[in-house]
Design a protein around this motif. Structure first.
Motif, PDB file in Angstrom:
ATOM      1  N   ALA A 181      82.861  42.562 -17.274  1.00 53.61           N
ATOM      2  CA  ALA A 181      82.631  41.494 -18.278  1.00 53.61           C
ATOM      3  C   ALA A 181      81.144  41.125 -18.455  1.00 53.61           C
ATOM      4  CB  ALA A 181      83.614  40.397 -18.039  1.00 53.61           C
ATOM      5  N   ARG A 193      78.877  45.514 -27.003  1.00 53.21           N
ATOM      6  CA  ARG A 193      80.304  45.568 -27.424  1.00 53.21           C
ATOM      7  C   ARG A 193      80.904  47.022 -27.191  1.00 53.21           C
ATOM      8  NH1 ARG A 193      81.703  40.739 -29.427  1.00 53.21           N
ATOM      9  NH2 ARG A 193      79.961  39.342 -30.134  1.00 53.21           N
ATOM     10  N   LYS A 196      86.635  47.898 -27.381  1.00 55.59           N
ATOM     11  CA  LYS A 196      87.659  46.816 -27.686  1.00 55.59           C
ATOM     12  C   LYS A 196      86.880  45.510 -28.131  1.00 55.59           C
ATOM     13  CE  LYS A 196      90.819  49.068 -25.719  1.00 55.59           C
ATOM     14  NZ  LYS A 196      91.886  49.619 -26.478  1.00 55.59           N
ATOM     15  N   SER A 197      85.703  45.700 -28.674  1.00 55.01           N
ATOM     16  CA  SER A 197      84.801  44.644 -29.181  1.00 55.01           C
ATOM     17  C   SER A 197      84.499  43.458 -28.347  1.00 55.01           C
ATOM     18  CB  SER A 197      85.476  44.073 -30.656  1.00 55.01           C
ATOM     19  OG  SER A 197      85.497  45.101 -31.610  1.00 55.01           O
ATOM     20  N   THR A 198      84.725  43.730 -27.075  1.00 54.33           N
ATOM     21  CA  THR A 198      84.254  42.781 -26.083  1.00 54.33           C
ATOM     22  C   THR A 198      82.658  43.247 -25.471  1.00 54.33           C
ATOM     23  OG1 THR A 198      85.430  44.041 -24.233  1.00 54.33           O
ATOM     24  CG2 THR A 198      86.588  42.276 -25.396  1.00 54.33           C
ATOM     25  N   THR A 200      80.398  43.557 -22.707  1.00 56.81           N
ATOM     26  CA  THR A 200      80.712  44.189 -21.567  1.00 56.81           C
ATOM     27  C   THR A 200      79.441  44.984 -21.055  1.00 56.81           C
ATOM     28  OG1 THR A 200      81.414  46.622 -22.282  1.00 56.81           O
ATOM     29  CG2 THR A 200      83.154  44.517 -21.530  1.00 56.81           C
ATOM     30  N   TYR A 310      85.659  38.481 -15.673  1.00 64.41           N
ATOM     31  CA  TYR A 310      85.551  37.216 -16.107  1.00 64.41           C
ATOM     32  C   TYR A 310      84.078  36.630 -15.823  1.00 64.41           C
ATOM     33  CZ  TYR A 310      90.643  37.441 -16.304  1.00 64.41           C
ATOM     34  OH  TYR A 310      91.632  38.025 -16.457  1.00 64.41           O
ATOM     35  N   ASP A 358      89.575  50.246 -20.373  1.00 64.22           N
ATOM     36  CA  ASP A 358      88.150  50.220 -20.701  1.00 64.22           C
ATOM     37  C   ASP A 358      87.908  51.880 -20.520  1.00 64.22           C
ATOM     38  OD1 ASP A 358      87.016  48.702 -17.855  1.00 64.22           O
ATOM     39  OD2 ASP A 358      88.327  50.605 -18.042  1.00 64.22           O
TER      40      ASP A 358
END
Length: 400
Positions: A181, A193, A196-198, A200, A310, A358
């Motif tokens: 993260a 991104r 998963k569009s997060t 990282t 997180y 991931d």
């Protein structure tokens, strides 16, 4: 209907309004001044941070493990190493033990600054300064605790296991990447991104078969594919030696990949009712079983340090340092506490850690790299393919 007011009445009303406004402002400013003089103390718990540290050190060992994910003997050895190999010492108000425990507590509990303030009874600025100081010191130990193995020695995990020896006797480790993260400024967030569009960071790592990291690269944007990180950061190892990689990488000298379009993952092989079907499936199954150590390393790392799942709002440089610190502490605990519960849980050959979703195994690559029908596949080195075929047929011949 009210009669209209005279100008004198309007002047009187206006003066009353001004007087009330000025009175309110004066009262407000006076209250602020009194608050500044008689500020109510915030960190007034009867248990100070130092007492909390002593409580964790001296009571049930599992309390300390649950808080900082290591036991007292390992923690005390870490303090000794930091005193000897860094410039860290006791500060005016905090012992080195308390400083290190605060840092490890934050990364082990994904604690925010305010949570740490409450638990350790220190101001936010003190927590921040301590965290930064310890983070830099532990990251500086990366070259001491993250280093390549002796390439001339066959790993015990291969030498004494007939599934792997002599077929993988020249293998020196396993390679994979994982997403951790991240927080990134809005103007560059899209570069971080992943699929998963997060947001990282992409971390590439090599581990030995006893679950020690031997090479770590952190800080690449999450959108960057593992194969690009590998191509940019790592060169072909000693002649004749190789690392195990997954199907996202090309099979070439120094990097042994499985056969594509053939079942590979351990979970796929175990679901098949008919068992192993042919030499390529046998090779892929044993390749995956041996390379599984890197997946288990990541499983231990993220289970011990949830901050990697997180991440709080640190600078990008600090985020890279935190990831490196986690890898250093991972190796330190592995070297000094072979009975660690997390290593016991993930250390069994074939254990599959929970999926982080991931992995890049099935994703299209980016930044100029391609997969099964791509340019890299067409240009696989013939020598590497011949070596893989030789291992496969020798393995299958002895299997039957």
């Amino acid at each position: 209907m009210c009669a209209s007011r005279t100008p004198a009445e309007w002047d009187e009303t206006f003066e009353l309004f001004v007087d009330m406004t000025l009175g309110y402002m004066a009262l407000n400013m006076g209250q602020r001044y009194l608050n500044r003089i008689e500020r109510l103390p915030m960190h007034t718990s009867i248990r100070t941070g130092h007492q909390y540290m002593l409580e964790l050190l001296n009571q049930h060992p599992d309390r300390m493990f649950n808080k900082i994910r290591m036991y007292r003997p390992c923690f005390e050895m870490l303090i000794q190493v930091l005193r000897q190999q860094t410039t860290l010492q006791n500060s005016r108000y905090l012992t080195l033990e308390e400083q290190v425990m605060i840092f490890v507590y934050v990364i082990s509990q994904k604690a925010t600054n305010r949570m740490a303030m409450e638990d350790w009874q220190h101001s936010g600025s003190t927590i921040s300064v301590v965290f930064t100081r310890i983070c830099k010191a532990i990251a500086s130990l990366s070259q001491t605790f993250i280093k390549p193995p002796n390439f001339d020695v066959i790993p015990d995990e291969i030498q004494w296991n007939p599934k792997y020896y002599p077929y993988f006797q020249n293998c020196i480790g396993a390679i994979d990447g994982t997403h951790i993260a991240a927080h990134a400024p809005a103007d560059v967030a899209n570069n971080f991104r992943g699929r998963k569009s997060t947001v990282t960071n992409n971390m590439l790592a090599i581990c030995s078969f006893d679950m020690l990291f031997t090479y770590v690269v952190t800080g690449w944007e999450g959108a960057v594919h593992n194969s690009r990180v590998l191509t940019t950061q790592l060169e072909d190892p000693t002649s004749g030696k190789y690392y195990l990689v997954d199907s996202g990488y090309s099979n070439k000298p120094g990097f042994l990949a499985p056969f594509r379009n053939v079942p590979y993952h351990l979970r796929d092989a175990r679901r098949r009712a008919g068992g192993i079907n042919g030499p390529t499936e046998l090779f892929n199954y044993r390749h995956a079983s041996l390379r599984n150590c890197i997946e288990r390393c990541f499983g231990v790392l993220k289970a011990r340090f949830p901050i990697l799942r997180y991440m709080t709002n640190f600078s990008l440089i600090r985020q890279r340092e935190i990831a490196m610190c986690c890898c250093v502490l991972h190796n330190f605990i592995r070297l000094h506490n072979r009975g660690d519960p997390l290593f016991d849980r993930y250390g069994v050959d074939g254990v599959m850690p929970p999926s982080d979703s991931d992995s890049d195994d099935d994703a299209p690559s980016s930044s100029g790299t391609t997969r099964d029908q791509g340019a890299n596949s067409r240009n696989d080195n013939n020598f590497a393919n011949d070596m893989r075929d030789r291992i496969m047929f020798e393995m299958y011949l002895n299997y039957n």
